[in-house]
Scaffold this motif. Structure first.
Motif, mmCIF file in Angstrom:
data_model
loop_
_atom_site.group_PDB
_atom_site.id
_atom_site.type_symbol
_atom_site.label_atom_id
_atom_site.label_comp_id
_atom_site.label_asym_id
_atom_site.label_seq_id
_atom_site.Cartn_x
_atom_site.Cartn_y
_atom_site.Cartn_z
ATOM 1 N N ASN A 7 38.644 42.584 36.478
ATOM 2 C CA ASN A 7 39.241 41.716 37.498
ATOM 3 C C ASN A 7 39.799 40.555 36.460
ATOM 4 N N ARG A 59 44.982 39.597 38.366
ATOM 5 C CA ARG A 59 43.769 39.702 37.618
ATOM 6 C C ARG A 59 43.480 41.214 37.303
ATOM 7 N N ASN A 64 35.443 45.484 42.256
ATOM 8 C CA ASN A 64 35.961 44.274 41.364
ATOM 9 C C ASN A 64 37.358 44.166 41.437
ATOM 10 N N LEU A 65 38.269 45.153 41.565
ATOM 11 C CA LEU A 65 39.840 45.203 41.827
ATOM 12 C C LEU A 65 40.024 45.103 43.222
ATOM 13 N N ASN A 66 41.219 44.421 43.384
ATOM 14 C CA ASN A 66 41.694 44.338 44.932
ATOM 15 C C ASN A 66 42.701 45.566 44.974
#
Length: 370
Positions: free
Chosen positions: A88, A228, A251-253
């Motif tokens: 991120n 991010r 942790n990643l969108n």
């Protein structure tokens, strides 16, 4: 004239957000030369695809399998997806590296502030670069110092932030060969894609150096700081395992994951944008070198660092450019180890860069104490 909140400069080791400084409305008319990201990528078609997918993406969880995004990125980097860890932002990975894997480490200063913020003072030894040498790092002398100080790890940022100093690929490989006795070498290559037509990255040599971890921020070369995205690459399975265990499952969108899925089909567009940035920064460097009263440092990044020689401080020049000319540049005074006379500017396209070069002479002779 713009009104700015001066107190914000004292509350961060980075540059305050332009929106925080002047507000949303005023920010639209300010050229942000602190923004060190590719202005030509993502493409308009990619932005449209992201916009159209947004209503669906925000209603779904991101993938719980980190290899899904890693395979898309590995396809354009031409590396092994199993050795990639996507974070991120690079700052998430820097934080985990520093907290979990860094033993005693040498840190050349000035440097990117996250490394100083995230490594406890008891585990780091600062290696001051000298103003008389324009803060250039000598890799051989640095390695000798690391050995004398009995340190177990080293940080090298290539190209260096904030000076833009670039080490050639063969120089970095020679350093790594001589540094095999170190437990860990962190090489931050966040700006390496702007170093030349051929990218002098260590990615394809990583398997030869088991103590090497490469850190890269996608904010810079892909122009998406708001998403991010950053990544680490290493051939060391222990390091990779520690990092993977430390990261949250999601942790990643979903928007960031969708962006990663667009990379393989737009790789040609990306490299066209990268080469365009390189042309722009070369023009900016040459034009700034003609401005009296400053000394411009060589750069291998998408930004240029220069020293003010007139006695005016970087803080004074930054405020004059912002208030009087609606241009926001990076005052490097809050970088540990750097004197108060250095400015960093990232290329923002030829027309915006030209406006900066035209404004600088006037700003440099503005009355002191204004």
């Amino acid at each position: 004239m713009l009104q700015i909140d001066e107190s914000l400069f004292e509350q961060t080791t980075h540059s305050p957000s332009l929106i925080d400084l002047v507000g949303y409305e005023n920010a639209q008319r300010v050229i942000d030369f602190c923004f060190i990201a590719n202005p030509y990528y993502p493409t308009p078609a990619m932005i449209e695809a992201l916009a159209q997918a947004l209503p669906r993406l925000i209603k779904h969880y991101p993938s719980s399998n980190p290899l899904v995004g890693a395979r898309h990125l590995a396809a354009v980097l031409h590396v092994d997806a199993e050795r990639l860890i996507i974070g991120n932002g690079a700052t998430e990975l820097i934080t985990e590296l520093c907290h979990r894997l860094v033993p005693s480490i040498g840190v050349p200063i000035p440097t990117f502030g996250e490394y100083l913020d995230k490594i406890e003072p008891t585990r780091r030894r600062l290696y001051p670069l000298q103003a008389a040498d324009n803060y250039q790092l000598d890799l051989t002398a640095y390695l000798e110092w690391l050995r004398r100080e009995s340190l177990q790890a080293a940080l090298v940022i290539n190209p260096h932030n904030p000076t833009g100093q670039l080490f050639a690929l063969d120089a970095m490989q020679a350093f790594l060969e001589a540094a095999r006795w170190l437990e860990l070498v962190i090489v931050d290559e966040s700006f390496i894609d702007f170093a030349g037509e051929e990218i002098p990255s260590l990615l394809h040599a990583a398997e030869r150096y088991p103590n090497l971890v490469i850190v890269r921020s996608m904010s810079k070369h892909c122009g998406v700081p708001g998403l991010r995205l950053g990544y680490c690459y290493s051939a060391n399975s222990r390091i990779l395992d520690v990092l993977r265990r430390s990261l949250p499952t999601w942790n990643l969108n979903t928007l960031a994951e969708f962006f990663l899925s667009l990379l393989p089909a737009t790789d040609a567009d990306y490299h066209a944008s990268r080469l365009r940035v390189i042309e722009d920064v070369r023009w900016l460097h040459a034009a700034l070198s003609q401005v009296e009263g400053i000394t411009v440092y060589p750069t291998g990044a998408n930004f240029v660092c220069f020293r003010i020689d007139s006695g005016m401080t970087a803080r004074q020049l930054q405020r004059r450019l912002l208030v009087d000319h609606a241009m926001y540049v990076r005052d490097c005074s809050n970088k540990v180890g750097m004197n108060p006379f250095h400015i960093r500017v990232a290329t923002q396209g030829r027309e915006n860069d030209r406006r900066l070069v035209e404004a600088l002479p006037q700003a440099l002779i503005a009355p002191a104490g204004r």
